[in-house]
Write an enzyme that holds these catalytic residues in place. Sequence first.
Site, PDB file in Angstrom:
ATOM      1  N   GLU A 260       1.876  -2.025  -3.647  1.00  0.00           N
ATOM      2  CA  GLU A 260       1.728  -1.113  -4.534  1.00  0.00           C
ATOM      3  C   GLU A 260       2.286   0.372  -4.469  1.00  0.00           C
ATOM      4  O   GLU A 260       2.635   1.364  -4.842  1.00  0.00           O
ATOM      5  CB  GLU A 260       0.094  -0.633  -4.885  1.00  0.00           C
ATOM      6  CG  GLU A 260      -0.468  -1.712  -5.859  1.00  0.00           C
ATOM      7  CD  GLU A 260      -0.345  -2.046  -6.832  1.00  0.00           C
ATOM      8  OE1 GLU A 260       0.460  -1.105  -7.627  1.00  0.00           O
ATOM      9  OE2 GLU A 260      -1.112  -3.002  -7.698  1.00  0.00           O
ATOM     10  N   ARG A 264       4.910   2.453  -5.791  1.00  0.00           N
ATOM     11  CA  ARG A 264       4.588   3.660  -7.035  1.00  0.00           C
ATOM     12  C   ARG A 264       4.776   4.355  -6.148  1.00  0.00           C
ATOM     13  O   ARG A 264       5.100   6.148  -6.175  1.00  0.00           O
ATOM     14  CB  ARG A 264       2.816   4.050  -7.063  1.00  0.00           C
ATOM     15  CG  ARG A 264       2.818   2.777  -7.821  1.00  0.00           C
ATOM     16  CD  ARG A 264       1.131   2.514  -8.137  1.00  0.00           C
ATOM     17  NE  ARG A 264       0.375   1.537  -8.795  1.00  0.00           N
ATOM     18  CZ  ARG A 264      -0.368   1.122  -8.991  1.00  0.00           C
ATOM     19  NH1 ARG A 264      -0.747   2.210 -10.253  1.00  0.00           N
ATOM     20  NH2 ARG A 264      -1.072   0.524  -9.787  1.00  0.00           N
ATOM     21  N   GLU A 529       4.098  -2.043 -20.000  1.00  0.00           N
ATOM     22  CA  GLU A 529       4.608  -3.237 -20.061  1.00  0.00           C
ATOM     23  C   GLU A 529       5.690  -3.501 -21.768  1.00  0.00           C
ATOM     24  O   GLU A 529       6.939  -3.200 -22.063  1.00  0.00           O
ATOM     25  CB  GLU A 529       5.164  -4.083 -19.769  1.00  0.00           C
ATOM     26  CG  GLU A 529       4.342  -4.547 -18.885  1.00  0.00           C
ATOM     27  CD  GLU A 529       2.850  -3.904 -17.997  1.00  0.00           C
ATOM     28  OE1 GLU A 529       2.062  -4.046 -18.889  1.00  0.00           O
ATOM     29  OE2 GLU A 529       2.419  -3.785 -16.948  1.00  0.00           O
ATOM     30  N   THR A 618       9.736  -1.422 -10.777  1.00  0.00           N
ATOM     31  CA  THR A 618       9.021  -1.929 -11.530  1.00  0.00           C
ATOM     32  C   THR A 618       7.772  -0.832 -11.916  1.00  0.00           C
ATOM     33  O   THR A 618       6.773  -1.741 -12.788  1.00  0.00           O
ATOM     34  CB  THR A 618       8.034  -3.086 -11.037  1.00  0.00           C
ATOM     35  OG1 THR A 618       7.311  -4.069 -11.593  1.00  0.00           O
ATOM     36  CG2 THR A 618       7.078  -3.219  -9.320  1.00  0.00           C
TER      37      THR A 618
HETATM   38  C1  DMJ Z   1       2.140  -1.597 -12.296  1.00  0.00           C
HETATM   39  O1  DMJ Z   1       1.810  -1.214 -11.498  1.00  0.00           O
HETATM   40  C2  DMJ Z   1       3.837  -1.959 -12.234  1.00  0.00           C
HETATM   41  O2  DMJ Z   1       4.702  -2.141 -13.332  1.00  0.00           O
HETATM   42  C3  DMJ Z   1       3.517  -3.699 -11.644  1.00  0.00           C
HETATM   43  O3  DMJ Z   1       5.170  -4.532 -11.728  1.00  0.00           O
HETATM   44  C4  DMJ Z   1       2.623  -4.377 -12.840  1.00  0.00           C
HETATM   45  N1  DMJ Z   1       1.684  -3.792 -13.275  1.00  0.00           N
HETATM   46  C5  DMJ Z   1       1.713  -2.259 -13.431  1.00  0.00           C
HETATM   47  C6  DMJ Z   1       0.988  -2.075 -14.957  1.00  0.00           C
HETATM   48  O4  DMJ Z   1       0.871  -2.478 -15.602  1.00  0.00           O
END
Ligand code: DMJ
Length: 629
Positions: A260, A264, A529, A618
Amino acid sequence: KKWEQLSRLQRSIILFLFAFLAVCGVISYTSMEEPWKSLINKSLDDQRTEPEIPGLKLANPAVLPAPQKADANLEDHPELSPQKPPKLPHVRRGPSNLQIKPPWRDVRLKTQHGTSRAVEEPVQADKEEKTEKSVISWRGAVIEPDQSTEPPSSKIKEPEKPSSVEAEDQKEPVPINDRQVAVIEAFRHAWKGYKDFAWGHDELKPLSKSYSEWFGLGLTLIDALDTMWILGLKEEFEEARKWVANDLVFDKNVDVNLFESTIRILGGLLSTYHLSGDSLFLEKAKDIGSRLMPAFKTPSKIPYSDVNIGRGTAHPPRWTSDSTVAEVTSIQLEFRELSRLTGDEKFQKAVDDVMKHVHTLSGKNDGLVPMFINTNSGQFTHLGVYTLGARADSYYEYLLKQWIQGGKKENELLEDYMRAIEGVKKHLLQRSQPKKLTFVGELAHGHFSAKMDHLVCFLPGTLALGAHNGLTADHMKLAEALIETCYQMYAQVETGLSPEIVHFNLHAQKGHKDVEIKPADRHNLLRPETVESLFYMYRFTGDKKYQDWGWEILQNFNKYTRVPTGGYTSINNVQNPSNPEPRDKMESFFLGETLKYMFLLFSDDIDLINLDKYVFNTEAHPLPIWVPA
Ligand code: DMJ
């Protein structure tokens, strides 16, 4: 004696010749000085831009080859046969060519319909640019290269200055449209709540007008930095930048989750560095990146889930020595980029070792991976369960994206990705009733379950990105089918918002829709997503229906999750429009991802994060695709 023996005439001639030669020498020196200097400089420049790895040059250009014909598969790709992994890249360091001209340079934010809105007072902004000594250049494209990196501590390759923008990137920005203005308004509303009640804390609790802490590192603020840049929110960005400069401290006795905080915080800082060119963000990225490294000190080199960034210790969760597969395989884009920028190989080596190891592991099912991996043995655990949802999702996403980031040379990554998508088709794809929606279910010890997490909706976007990068056109067909399903996960629900998990009906039953929702699954966390995939689909097809679907979703977020005093909240019940049961929490990814992808979805400017130059991590933080020098 000889001189004395010469006649006066002979002496005069010799003296004249010497004088003449001296004058010629002086004249030719001054006329040759400039070309000579530039010749020397040029050869020095050539040495500087020489690729570090011989033979690296354009073996596999980062920009797209012409898309291949449909139905290419691994046999059609002799180049995919296992090869030695390439040496650590590469190429240039420093921010990529900046291509984003933030709209705050415009006098007013003109919409496509000719109206204009006072989102920004531009004359003022222009004045400020001239009078203030701004910390960063708001012209983006012409940022002075004062952000060279400090020499990293070990295994240093020579860092380079950031590159300046190419002439083609100097275009005027495309005016933003009404829907983008609506996204800016939503962002500002969310930001107001964060600023008023949660400033410098991890997450806003908009109903109780307070905040919650996870790592105590201003998570929402960092996650939102590059969104503000992309949306053109100058004032907000400057204020947040000040907080990063003065208050963001990583030397804290606090446990953070490796995955995380990488996606982030590290991802957010690196991306903001690239967009703004401001070295502050690179310095902070180096700091957090180095503090996360103890996670890799495990018997298997598969990292632990948690790191104490103040003490430099790491550990698995209390109840197990397993890590989550998606977590250990979705930190690569960020650490690899950190190596490229600092010249310090250790970051990339740590994450590449994980990928190489996972590549060789047994326990996969036609490329599909289990959800857990043990940090002692390095083996998969809890075998037999396969999902594209929680705990495995971004493994698949990062296979493709690392391959793209690295200039499409790392064949093992592509090989694993192609195999996995075949595995999805073979084991997880089904069609629902009555609408025959194609969905991705789960497999548990040979039993198919028609359960699909909202998280799986990253997949259509990733498939489309692969097809755009020359992979089989089949992937695009599948992407089109799946994004329709993801949209239906919103459209078939009372609030028009998707729940966290749906179950699809495999058999037609009177009065039943395709989508069933269990009471425990009917929450919505403002996740990105589906909007993310809509963005890719619109970019690559130009089909306006994707924008319209995104617009519906934004309106429903506004209707059911917006808190009047500022902020948006996740909700507990997407099936009850009269009381969606607010949960009192705004996740950082709502600002980092959801609203950013909305803004990009509504844009017709392909240079607003050009997908041939950037790859999104991501958490929706764009990082440069490494272009061979
Ligand atoms: C985000 O922190 C990222 O996209 C992760 O890969 C999956 N979950 C959350 C968003 O839903």
